[in-house]
Enzyme design. Structure first.
Site, mmCIF file in Angstrom:
data_model
loop_
_atom_site.group_PDB
_atom_site.id
_atom_site.type_symbol
_atom_site.label_atom_id
_atom_site.label_comp_id
_atom_site.label_asym_id
_atom_site.label_seq_id
_atom_site.Cartn_x
_atom_site.Cartn_y
_atom_site.Cartn_z
ATOM 1 N N GLU A 111 51.064 -44.596 26.404
ATOM 2 C CA GLU A 111 51.277 -44.544 24.960
ATOM 3 C C GLU A 111 51.241 -43.096 24.503
ATOM 4 O O GLU A 111 50.495 -42.279 25.065
ATOM 5 C CB GLU A 111 50.190 -45.330 24.223
ATOM 6 C CG GLU A 111 50.112 -46.796 24.608
ATOM 7 C CD GLU A 111 48.822 -47.441 24.138
ATOM 8 O OE1 GLU A 111 48.619 -47.535 22.914
ATOM 9 O OE2 GLU A 111 48.006 -47.816 25.000
ATOM 10 N N LYS A 113 50.083 -40.047 22.295
ATOM 11 C CA LYS A 113 48.811 -39.725 21.637
ATOM 12 C C LYS A 113 49.138 -39.181 20.243
ATOM 13 O O LYS A 113 49.629 -38.073 20.090
ATOM 14 C CB LYS A 113 48.036 -38.689 22.452
ATOM 15 C CG LYS A 113 46.639 -38.424 21.918
ATOM 16 C CD LYS A 113 45.877 -37.488 22.843
ATOM 17 C CE LYS A 113 44.457 -37.268 22.337
ATOM 18 N NZ LYS A 113 44.443 -36.612 21.019
ATOM 19 N N ASP A 115 48.606 -37.737 16.516
ATOM 20 C CA ASP A 115 47.699 -36.735 15.963
ATOM 21 C C ASP A 115 47.385 -37.084 14.522
ATOM 22 O O ASP A 115 48.094 -36.699 13.588
ATOM 23 C CB ASP A 115 48.344 -35.347 16.062
ATOM 24 C CG ASP A 115 47.300 -34.240 16.032
ATOM 25 O OD1 ASP A 115 46.108 -34.557 16.136
ATOM 26 O OD2 ASP A 115 47.682 -33.070 15.914
ATOM 27 N N TYR A 222 46.806 -48.925 18.509
ATOM 28 C CA TYR A 222 46.811 -48.619 19.937
ATOM 29 C C TYR A 222 45.811 -49.424 20.761
ATOM 30 O O TYR A 222 45.811 -49.330 21.989
ATOM 31 C CB TYR A 222 46.577 -47.108 20.169
ATOM 32 C CG TYR A 222 45.270 -46.562 19.643
ATOM 33 C CD1 TYR A 222 44.068 -46.755 20.318
ATOM 34 C CD2 TYR A 222 45.245 -45.812 18.463
ATOM 35 C CE1 TYR A 222 42.875 -46.236 19.838
ATOM 36 C CE2 TYR A 222 44.049 -45.288 17.975
ATOM 37 C CZ TYR A 222 42.876 -45.494 18.663
ATOM 38 O OH TYR A 222 41.688 -44.991 18.195
ATOM 39 N N LYS A 309 47.403 -33.946 27.946
ATOM 40 C CA LYS A 309 47.773 -33.098 26.812
ATOM 41 C C LYS A 309 48.989 -32.235 27.176
ATOM 42 O O LYS A 309 49.004 -31.592 28.230
ATOM 43 C CB LYS A 309 46.599 -32.197 26.416
ATOM 44 C CG LYS A 309 45.315 -32.954 26.079
ATOM 45 C CD LYS A 309 45.475 -33.879 24.894
ATOM 46 C CE LYS A 309 45.454 -33.180 23.573
ATOM 47 N NZ LYS A 309 44.133 -32.687 23.167
ATOM 48 N N CYS A 403 21.653 -7.324 17.705
ATOM 49 C CA CYS A 403 22.068 -8.429 16.833
ATOM 50 C C CYS A 403 22.728 -7.871 15.573
ATOM 51 O O CYS A 403 22.164 -6.999 14.910
ATOM 52 C CB CYS A 403 20.857 -9.292 16.467
ATOM 53 S SG CYS A 403 21.256 -10.619 15.287
ATOM 54 N N CYS A 406 20.057 -9.125 12.461
ATOM 55 C CA CYS A 406 18.668 -8.656 12.313
ATOM 56 C C CYS A 406 18.395 -7.397 13.134
ATOM 57 O O CYS A 406 17.283 -6.871 13.124
ATOM 58 C CB CYS A 406 17.690 -9.765 12.702
ATOM 59 S SG CYS A 406 17.691 -10.157 14.462
ATOM 60 N N CYS A 421 20.180 -13.260 20.820
ATOM 61 C CA CYS A 421 19.212 -12.562 19.980
ATOM 62 C C CYS A 421 17.880 -13.287 20.147
ATOM 63 O O CYS A 421 17.782 -14.478 19.805
ATOM 64 C CB CYS A 421 19.650 -12.582 18.516
ATOM 65 S SG CYS A 421 18.347 -12.005 17.398
ATOM 66 N N CYS A 427 15.552 -14.276 12.618
ATOM 67 C CA CYS A 427 16.977 -13.952 12.448
ATOM 68 C C CYS A 427 17.614 -14.970 11.499
ATOM 69 O O CYS A 427 17.688 -16.162 11.826
ATOM 70 C CB CYS A 427 17.661 -13.979 13.811
ATOM 71 S SG CYS A 427 19.391 -13.479 13.769
#
Length: 667
Positions: A111, A113, A115, A222, A309, A403, A406, A421, A427
């Protein structure tokens, strides 16, 4: 005139015309004639309200307002699909299937696919009862009023059908309708929608069903699921669904071997661009329901289905800069900021660069022309650099050492791909991220509180961790930007209601590193309470099914931290559920405690689900495959030859359903 009979005749006529137009694409009357009949029916229903029917064609125009969409559990879980990107991966999938089933001839249903947005619709006695979005697979939002406005979805079925069953379909927005909607928006100076998929998905959550009715949404079926369905295979199910009145894409095909699956894929990889709606691949399913039952499921996906896919669309654009994001665990993610470019229906401005190794491997530099694609058609990623267009003065990218939020020096553990970090409790993005995770839908699902509001609360000093949420008052929240009395009250109420969330979701919500939804459920089921889990040793944890060293150590580290323990104690004081509330089953026993069973074949007296429930009700465990840890195989007719061979090889006792019932009835 027999009013009731006239109304019923008009309803049946209009339902048939809807089916002819929206499902068969073969209208037999003009739009004008249809509208006249619909107006006649509407007038009669207004005049004689005692003959109201929620599934009348007049109800498709909408008008119902839904302020809050109720979250309801799926009776049958909606699994996600594993993806494959090559024919070799499909061949490997078939080998895994044959390892379980043996060398048996297999047929596959192929089948396209679609979207769009997945939907589960329940029918009872041939009438549409409820429509629920996919959600997290376990539960979704009730969008019945909006779904009823979609003309290709039957409100009443034709022919002979089971008393109750669910259908699964994809709500899509065809290209022509999407373009028309955008044209109308642009004519009045509004911004157009970005792509058909997101627009279809967003339409399901519009509060006014009359607005949904104006959108040219479609539903492509489906799958069907339920007890005692009158067919034994996926392909026959699709054929039967057509006869009942559902719109089933005619492109579906029965393949007798993998070569025919490949032919289907090759054909649609080219011809998909001629379809009236978006598709990004092919779904391949083992056709036989019996074989599907034998193969079962992993934690997330059916073993009997896989999505192939199509190769992702690629474009090139310029890399303007690289920025760095801090996640809730402290992980640093480099992000490519791109010159905006159209890709697979959306405008792409950013793409993940994953980590320092990926930047070094691709030798990505600011100012480069890069090739971008959507990984699995969803997340944009840079796959290569166009070195022919590189500026000769460009310098290699130097990964940050501190970081960006921070300014703490970053660390990178041995064997780790990411930099982190370590300022876990100081943070800001980590603190905000943990609270956002805690309130998220799959975790505590707190109504009235979103990610932006969490940041607002933190930045105004009202919360520093998720335990602080339970001390918020309406008076504290009201002065904040965009906060009115009602929204402040809803936020406090939503936080209060979260005390009803079950332990396994609370365990996921508190954000122990590497403890996702599935692991949280396993740990909750095994330890029953947060106290028992917090006292577990590394060895105890590793012995739990599917818990490895990395997860076990992370759990130990979490509970060794004094701040985490303080937060847990605070949450307990607010009434958060930190132990499993056992459902009392008067027939439950521990007779099968410590025993693992595998169920295989077709049974006369019980369904597979009944047998599995009886095993678990009596303290046993249901295994998905036979191993040295299997104590018994309960075998019905047509037991898979591969399972039979493996059971004999490992000397696992094979018993019948009658033997099993004797086993649990013994005192």
């Amino acid at each position: 005139m027999d009013i009731q009979n006239t109304i019923q005749t008009l309803r049946e006529e209009l339902n048939q015309h809807n089916y002819n137009y929206y499902v068969l694409d073969k209208p037999t009357i003009s739009d004008f004639e249809f509208d006249l009949k619909l107006k006649q029916l509407q007038d009669l229903e207004d005049k004689y309200p005692e003959y109201f029917d929620e599934n009348s064609p007049t109800q498709r125009v909408g008008g119902t307002i839904t302020k809050n969409f109720q979250t309801v559990p799926h009776e049958h879980r909606m699994y996600s699909l594993d993806n494959s990107y090559s024919k070799e991966e499909l061949s490997d999938w078939e080998k895994r299937i044959q390892k379980v089933l043996g060398d048996v001839p297999l047929e596959y249903t192929c089948e396209l696919k679609y979207d769009g947005a997945s939907i589960s619709i329940t029918y009872e006695n041939g009438k549409l009862k409820r429509a629920v979005t996919r959600g997290d697979g376990f539960q979704g939002d009730d969008v019945t009023n909006n779904i009823k406005t979609i003309k290709s979805i039957p409100l009443k079925l034709k022919g002979n059908f089971p008393e109750k069953f669910d259908v699964r379909g994809e709500i899509i927005l065809p290209f022509a309708g999407f373009e028309k909607m955008n044209q109308e928006l642009m004519e009045i100076g509004e911004l157009p929608y970005s792509n058909p998929r997101n627009t279809a998905s967003g339409s399901l959550k519009l509060q006014d069903s009359a607005e949904v009715a104006k959108r040219p949404l479609d539903c492509l079926l489906y799958f069907l699921i339920g007890h005692k369905l009158p067919f034994n295979s996926q392909f026959d199910g699709l054929e039967t669904a057509r006869k009942w009145g559902f719109k089933v894409p005619k492109e579906a095909k029965l393949a007798h071997n993998l070569e025919e699956v490949f032919e289907f894929i090759d054909y649609w990889d080219i011809h998909r661009h001629n379809l009236p709606y978006e598709t990004d691949g092919v779904v391949v399913k083992v056709n036989s329901f019996y074989f599907q039952d034998e193969l079962g499921f992993t934690a997330k996906s059916p073993r009997w289905a896989i999505a192939y896919k199509f190769k992702s669309e690629q474009v090139s654009t310029k890399l303007s800069s690289i920025s760095y994001q801090v996640g809730r665990t402290g992980a640093i993610t480099p992000v490519a900021n791109l010159e905006p470019v159209q890709l697979a229906g959306t405008i792409v401005k950013r793409a993940s660069l994953h980590n320092a190794d990926q930047i070094e491997k691709l030798d990505i530099r600011v100012g480069d022309t890069v090739f971008v694609e959507k990984g699995g058609e969803i997340i944009p990623k840079i796959i290569a650099v166009d070195f022919t267009k590189r500026n000769e003065n460009s310098a290699p990218t130097k990964y940050i050492t501190h970081c960006p939020e921070c300014h703490t020096e970053l660390v990178r553990g041995e064997g780790e791909a990411n930099h982190y970090c370590p300022n876990f409790y100081g943070c800001p993005p980590q603190i905000i991220g943990r609270i956002q995770h805690y309130i998220s839908r799959k975790a505590m699902d707190i109504e009235g509180l979103g990610g932006e509001t969490v940041a607002l609360l933190f930045n105004n000093g009202l919360v520093h961790n998720f335990a602080d949420l339970y001390e918020l008052t309406v008076e504290q929240i009201l002065p904040l930007e965009r906060m009115a009395q009602k929204s402040a009250e809803n936020l406090v109420k939503g936080v209060k209601n979260s005390v009803n969330i079950p332990f396994e979701r609370v365990l996921y919500a508190i954000g122990i590193r590497f403890v996702g939804e599935t692991v949280a459920k396993k740990l909750a089921k095994h330890y029953k309470s947060i106290d028992a889990l917090s006292q577990a040793t590394l060895m105890d944890l590793v012995l739990v099914d599917e818990i490895g060293d990395r997860i076990a150590q992370s759990v130990i580290d979490f509970f060794e931290n004094i701040e985490n323990r303080i937060i847990i104690e605070r949450l307990k004081s607010y009434g958060i559920q930190f132990e499993i509330v056992e459902k009392v089953n008067p027939n439950a026993t521990n007779k099968l405690s410590g025993k693992t069973f595998v169920v295989s074949g077709v049974f006369e007296k019980y369904s597979r689900d009944d047998l599995k429930k009886a095993i678990e009700d009596n303290g046993g465990k249901v295994g998905s495959s036979i191993s040295a840890k299997t104590d018994y195989v309960i075998a019905g007719d047509n037991m898979g030859p591969a399972k039979l061979e493996k059971a004999n090889k490992l000397n696992v006792p094979i018993i019948s359903e009658d033997d099993f019932m004797i086993l649990i009835n013994e005192s």
